[in-house]
Design a protein around this motif. Structure first.
Motif, PDB file in Angstrom:
ATOM      1  N   ALA A 153       0.840  -1.193   0.000  1.00 37.34           N
ATOM      2  CA  ALA A 153       0.000   0.000   0.000  1.00 37.34           C
ATOM      3  C   ALA A 153       0.875   1.242   0.000  1.00 37.34           C
ATOM      4  CB  ALA A 153      -0.914   0.017   1.222  1.00 37.34           C
ATOM      5  N   VAL A 154       0.582   2.167  -0.898  1.00 38.39           N
ATOM      6  CA  VAL A 154       1.278   3.443  -0.940  1.00 38.39           C
ATOM      7  C   VAL A 154       0.517   4.410  -0.040  1.00 38.39           C
ATOM      8  CG1 VAL A 154       2.119   5.325  -2.399  1.00 38.39           C
ATOM      9  CG2 VAL A 154       1.983   2.994  -3.318  1.00 38.39           C
ATOM     10  N   VAL A 155       1.089   4.736   1.110  1.00 40.37           N
ATOM     11  CA  VAL A 155       0.366   5.525   2.119  1.00 40.37           C
ATOM     12  C   VAL A 155       1.043   6.851   2.463  1.00 40.37           C
ATOM     13  CG1 VAL A 155      -0.612   3.441   3.156  1.00 40.37           C
ATOM     14  CG2 VAL A 155       1.513   4.390   4.091  1.00 40.37           C
ATOM     15  N   GLY A 156       2.256   7.070   1.986  1.00 37.07           N
ATOM     16  CA  GLY A 156       3.005   8.246   2.393  1.00 37.07           C
ATOM     17  C   GLY A 156       3.837   7.953   3.638  1.00 37.07           C
ATOM     18  N   ASN A 157       4.362   9.002   4.244  1.00 33.41           N
ATOM     19  CA  ASN A 157       5.216   8.843   5.419  1.00 33.41           C
ATOM     20  C   ASN A 157       4.514   9.400   6.648  1.00 33.41           C
ATOM     21  OD1 ASN A 157       7.928   7.913   6.189  1.00 33.41           O
ATOM     22  ND2 ASN A 157       8.217  10.005   6.909  1.00 33.41           N
ATOM     23  N   PRO A 158       4.499   8.652   7.759  1.00 29.46           N
ATOM     24  CA  PRO A 158       3.840   9.156   8.970  1.00 29.46           C
ATOM     25  C   PRO A 158       4.454  10.468   9.449  1.00 29.46           C
ATOM     26  CG  PRO A 158       4.267   6.806   9.170  1.00 29.46           C
ATOM     27  CD  PRO A 158       4.988   7.263   7.933  1.00 29.46           C
ATOM     28  N   ILE A 159       3.600  11.408   9.774  1.00 27.14           N
ATOM     29  CA  ILE A 159       4.013  12.727  10.270  1.00 27.14           C
ATOM     30  C   ILE A 159       3.831  12.758  11.781  1.00 27.14           C
ATOM     31  CG2 ILE A 159       3.610  15.215  10.135  1.00 27.14           C
ATOM     32  CD1 ILE A 159       4.539  14.074   7.513  1.00 27.14           C
ATOM     33  N   ARG A 160       4.777  13.363  12.470  1.00 28.57           N
ATOM     34  CA  ARG A 160       4.705  13.471  13.921  1.00 28.57           C
ATOM     35  C   ARG A 160       3.371  14.079  14.367  1.00 28.57           C
ATOM     36  NH1 ARG A 160      10.276  16.556  15.110  1.00 28.57           N
ATOM     37  NH2 ARG A 160      10.311  16.946  12.866  1.00 28.57           N
ATOM     38  N   ALA A 161       2.754  13.446  15.374  1.00 30.16           N
ATOM     39  CA  ALA A 161       1.439  13.889  15.843  1.00 30.16           C
ATOM     40  C   ALA A 161       1.462  15.325  16.350  1.00 30.16           C
ATOM     41  CB  ALA A 161       0.939  12.948  16.945  1.00 30.16           C
ATOM     42  N   ASP A 162       2.567  15.746  16.969  1.00 30.06           N
ATOM     43  CA  ASP A 162       2.613  17.109  17.501  1.00 30.06           C
ATOM     44  C   ASP A 162       2.639  18.151  16.386  1.00 30.06           C
ATOM     45  OD1 ASP A 162       5.129  16.234  16.778  1.00 30.06           O
ATOM     46  OD2 ASP A 162       6.181  17.371  18.317  1.00 30.06           O
ATOM     47  N   LEU A 163       2.983  17.758  15.166  1.00 33.30           N
ATOM     48  CA  LEU A 163       2.926  18.679  14.035  1.00 33.30           C
ATOM     49  C   LEU A 163       1.518  18.761  13.469  1.00 33.30           C
ATOM     50  CD1 LEU A 163       6.192  17.793  12.072  1.00 33.30           C
ATOM     51  CD2 LEU A 163       5.845  19.599  13.767  1.00 33.30           C
ATOM     52  N   ILE A 164       0.797  17.648  13.512  1.00 32.41           N
ATOM     53  CA  ILE A 164      -0.542  17.590  12.921  1.00 32.41           C
ATOM     54  C   ILE A 164      -1.607  18.109  13.879  1.00 32.41           C
ATOM     55  CG2 ILE A 164      -2.351  16.015  12.130  1.00 32.41           C
ATOM     56  CD1 ILE A 164      -0.214  14.339  10.834  1.00 32.41           C
ATOM     57  N   ARG A 165      -1.497  17.701  15.141  1.00 30.47           N
ATOM     58  CA  ARG A 165      -2.566  18.016  16.089  1.00 30.47           C
ATOM     59  C   ARG A 165      -2.419  19.371  16.745  1.00 30.47           C
ATOM     60  NH1 ARG A 165      -3.085  11.961  18.602  1.00 30.47           N
ATOM     61  NH2 ARG A 165      -4.087  11.060  16.760  1.00 30.47           N
ATOM     62  N   GLY A 166      -1.370  20.080  16.400  1.00 31.19           N
ATOM     63  CA  GLY A 166      -1.269  21.455  16.859  1.00 31.19           C
ATOM     64  C   GLY A 166      -0.562  21.613  18.181  1.00 31.19           C
ATOM     65  N   SER A 167      -0.533  22.831  18.637  1.00 29.20           N
ATOM     66  CA  SER A 167       0.150  23.202  19.867  1.00 29.20           C
ATOM     67  C   SER A 167      -0.777  24.093  20.677  1.00 29.20           C
ATOM     68  CB  SER A 167       1.442  23.960  19.532  1.00 29.20           C
ATOM     69  OG  SER A 167       1.127  25.145  18.818  1.00 29.20           O
ATOM     70  N   GLU A 168      -0.262  24.612  21.781  1.00 29.07           N
ATOM     71  CA  GLU A 168      -1.066  25.495  22.625  1.00 29.07           C
ATOM     72  C   GLU A 168      -1.492  26.744  21.859  1.00 29.07           C
ATOM     73  OE1 GLU A 168       1.212  26.326  26.101  1.00 29.07           O
ATOM     74  OE2 GLU A 168       1.119  24.256  26.849  1.00 29.07           O
ATOM     75  N   ASP A 169      -0.695  27.151  20.894  1.00 23.22           N
ATOM     76  CA  ASP A 169      -1.018  28.343  20.107  1.00 23.22           C
ATOM     77  C   ASP A 169      -1.980  28.049  18.959  1.00 23.22           C
ATOM     78  OD1 ASP A 169       0.757  30.097  21.534  1.00 23.22           O
ATOM     79  OD2 ASP A 169       2.414  29.072  20.553  1.00 23.22           O
ATOM     80  N   GLY A 170      -2.284  26.748  18.724  1.00 22.02           N
ATOM     81  CA  GLY A 170      -3.132  26.383  17.607  1.00 22.02           C
ATOM     82  C   GLY A 170      -2.394  26.552  16.284  1.00 22.02           C
ATOM     83  N   ASP A 171      -3.140  26.517  15.174  1.00 23.71           N
ATOM     84  CA  ASP A 171      -2.533  26.749  13.865  1.00 23.71           C
ATOM     85  C   ASP A 171      -2.326  28.249  13.663  1.00 23.71           C
ATOM     86  OD1 ASP A 171      -2.547  24.056  13.287  1.00 23.71           O
ATOM     87  OD2 ASP A 171      -4.535  24.115  12.364  1.00 23.71           O
ATOM     88  N   LEU A 172      -1.118  28.614  13.256  1.00 22.34           N
ATOM     89  CA  LEU A 172      -0.773  30.020  13.108  1.00 22.34           C
ATOM     90  C   LEU A 172      -0.565  30.379  11.648  1.00 22.34           C
ATOM     91  CD1 LEU A 172       1.904  30.286  15.959  1.00 22.34           C
ATOM     92  CD2 LEU A 172      -0.537  30.794  16.116  1.00 22.34           C
ATOM     93  N   SER A 173      -0.833  31.628  11.317  1.00 19.06           N
ATOM     94  CA  SER A 173      -0.478  32.137   9.999  1.00 19.06           C
ATOM     95  C   SER A 173       1.035  32.331   9.953  1.00 19.06           C
ATOM     96  CB  SER A 173      -1.181  33.478   9.746  1.00 19.06           C
ATOM     97  OG  SER A 173      -0.655  34.469  10.613  1.00 19.06           O
ATOM     98  N   VAL A 174       1.556  32.566   8.754  1.00 16.95           N
ATOM     99  CA  VAL A 174       3.000  32.796   8.609  1.00 16.95           C
ATOM    100  C   VAL A 174       3.429  33.976   9.477  1.00 16.95           C
ATOM    101  CG1 VAL A 174       4.832  33.449   7.000  1.00 16.95           C
ATOM    102  CG2 VAL A 174       3.078  31.821   6.290  1.00 16.95           C
ATOM    103  N   GLU A 175       2.661  35.063   9.429  1.00 22.73           N
ATOM    104  CA  GLU A 175       3.017  36.267  10.190  1.00 22.73           C
ATOM    105  C   GLU A 175       2.953  36.016  11.693  1.00 22.73           C
ATOM    106  OE1 GLU A 175       0.847  36.155   7.713  1.00 22.73           O
ATOM    107  OE2 GLU A 175       1.997  37.209   6.147  1.00 22.73           O
ATOM    108  N   GLN A 176       1.917  35.328  12.152  1.00 16.25           N
ATOM    109  CA  GLN A 176       1.776  35.042  13.583  1.00 16.25           C
ATOM    110  C   GLN A 176       2.918  34.156  14.083  1.00 16.25           C
ATOM    111  OE1 GLN A 176      -2.145  33.289  13.344  1.00 16.25           O
ATOM    112  NE2 GLN A 176      -3.113  35.093  14.271  1.00 16.25           N
ATOM    113  N   ALA A 177       3.254  33.119  13.299  1.00 15.62           N
ATOM    114  CA  ALA A 177       4.328  32.203  13.701  1.00 15.62           C
ATOM    115  C   ALA A 177       5.679  32.923  13.761  1.00 15.62           C
ATOM    116  CB  ALA A 177       4.399  31.022  12.733  1.00 15.62           C
TER     117      ALA A 177
END
Length: 409
Positions: free
Chosen positions: A191-215
């Protein structure tokens, strides 16, 4: 002939976390993991382990479960402990395709490591094994096959490593990151599924998803000035570090820089950076930030940057794709079977990256590629969209779903 599944054909992750089969036996469910050597092996393994817990936790009262890791944790031991993954130490015996005196040493060690893996596997007797390949994984895969425990292996690179090439003969399922690598596994359901991405990158942080400027603001950068993120893999790259530091003056005159050096290289790089920027204006010096390893800040770093300069490991490529960031890839020439070269050009063929081979890594070419990406809006947008189309955010969930299914069948 291979039965190759594309991502669209693989069962998507459950929207409500539940295992595919709920007729649990009364005994404890045990799922094992193996593989390691670098962050490129370990972090995808963590991503899958996190998703296994996400699937099983709601049904813990129906059947208790435990997660085990067979291998040498190296510098990642604390991360296994924090995830409540019980470590079963197995010695490492590395397979190499090149001539080395260490091949003799490891050939002598291998029978002992194999016996160790079989004996320790017997006393745990998991219901399924997930192998990420890398140093020390094959003896554990062989032990699982010997006891008829189902095995799912994952290959991250376009050119399979020796461990996974051998392990595939003893596995139940094979998952791959790149479609090209599926051709290397004959007679298996792939099965071609891609590569697993770290959960802390996908599920966000305390700051949530940020725009380029906010980050950029969170990381202390000017939100209106382009930011180049420099990475040399999980352990850093001395040659990439040296090249970037040699050209630090040229970079800070045009851009801001966030440079992950690798823990072992940090002190020497910090000293070299001070010398390199000695003649720069104070505001230019402030544009360059250096860090040994970005962990908690990694998500913000990806969100903040405008372009990524990195080696061409599968983890770096798929993380860049997840955040839809254009890349300049510098393949590691010594990588096994030159897999980073093939990873880089496979990804670049989609239009998401520029590739500079290390022998061609000269200031004029490097600045030309970075300038081309950042100065032309059409180029930047096109590369960003190409990266976005390559992303596979559910890879870890799909692999975990299959591992759990194999364990409870």
């Amino acid at each position: 002939m291979n039965a190759i599944l594309r991502v669209s054909e693989v069962r998507p992750p459950q929207t409500e976390a539940k295992p595919p089969i709920l007729y649990f036996m009364s005994n404890e469910l045990r799922i094992a993991f193996t593989g390691g050597g670098t962050g490129g092996h370990v972090y995808p393994l963590f991503a899958v382990a996190d998703e296994v817990r996400h699937i099983l936790d709601p049904h813990f009262t129906a059947r208790p479960y435990k997660l085990f890791y067979f291998g040498d944790t190296g510098s990642y031991r604390q991360e296994f402990v924090s995830r409540s993954i019980k470590v079963v130490h197995i010695g490492a015996s590395k397979f190499r395709r090149y001539m080395s005196v260490l091949n003799i040493v490891d050939a002598i060690k291998f029978p002992f490591v194999l016996v160790q893996a079989v004996s320790k596997f017997f006393f745990v007797m998991p219901d399924a094994l997930f192998s990420k390949g890398g140093t020390g994984a094959f003896p554990v895969v062989f032990a699982a096959w010997l006891f008829r425990v189902p095995v799912l292996i994952h290959e991250s690179d376009t050119v399979p490593g020796l461990t996974n090439s051998l392990s595939a003969k003893f596995s139940t399922r094979v998952a791959v990151a790149f479609e090209k690598s599926a051709e290397s596994f004959s007679g298996k359901k792939v099965a071609v599924v891609g590569n697993p991405i770290r959960a802390d990158l996908i599920r966000g942080s305390e700051d949530g998803d940020l725009s380029v400027e906010q980050a950029k603001r969170v990381l202390g950068f000017d939100p209106k000035f382009p930011l180049v993120l420099i990475m040399g893999g999980s352990q850093g790259s001395r040659r990439v570090n040296d090249f970037i530091l040699d050209n630090a003056q040229g970079l800070v005159r045009k851009y801001q820089v966030l440079h992950q050096t690798g823990a072992d290289n940090f002190e020497s790089c910090k000293h070299e950076l001070n010398l390199a920027l000695e003649e720069c204006m104070p505001e230019e010096k402030q544009r360059y930030k250096i860090a040994p390893f970005l962990k908690k800040e990694m998500k913000q770093a990806y969100e903040a940057c405008d372009v990524i300069v990195s080696r061409a490991g599968s983890g770096a490529i798929f993380e860049a794709a997840y955040f839809a960031k254009p890349s300049v890839l510098i393949p590691l020439p010594e990588a096994g079977r030159n897999h980073q070269y093939y990873n880089a050009f496979e990804y670049a063929s989609r239009g998401a990256a520029a590739v500079i081979e290390e022998e061609n890594l000269k200031p004029a070419l490097f600045f030309d590629q970075v300038d081309r990406i950042l100065s032309k809006k059409e180029t930047y947008t096109s590369m960003s969209e190409a990266a976005r189309s390559f992303q596979t955010p559910h890879a870890a969930a799909m692999i975990a779903d299959e591992v759990v299914r194999l364990a409870v069948e």
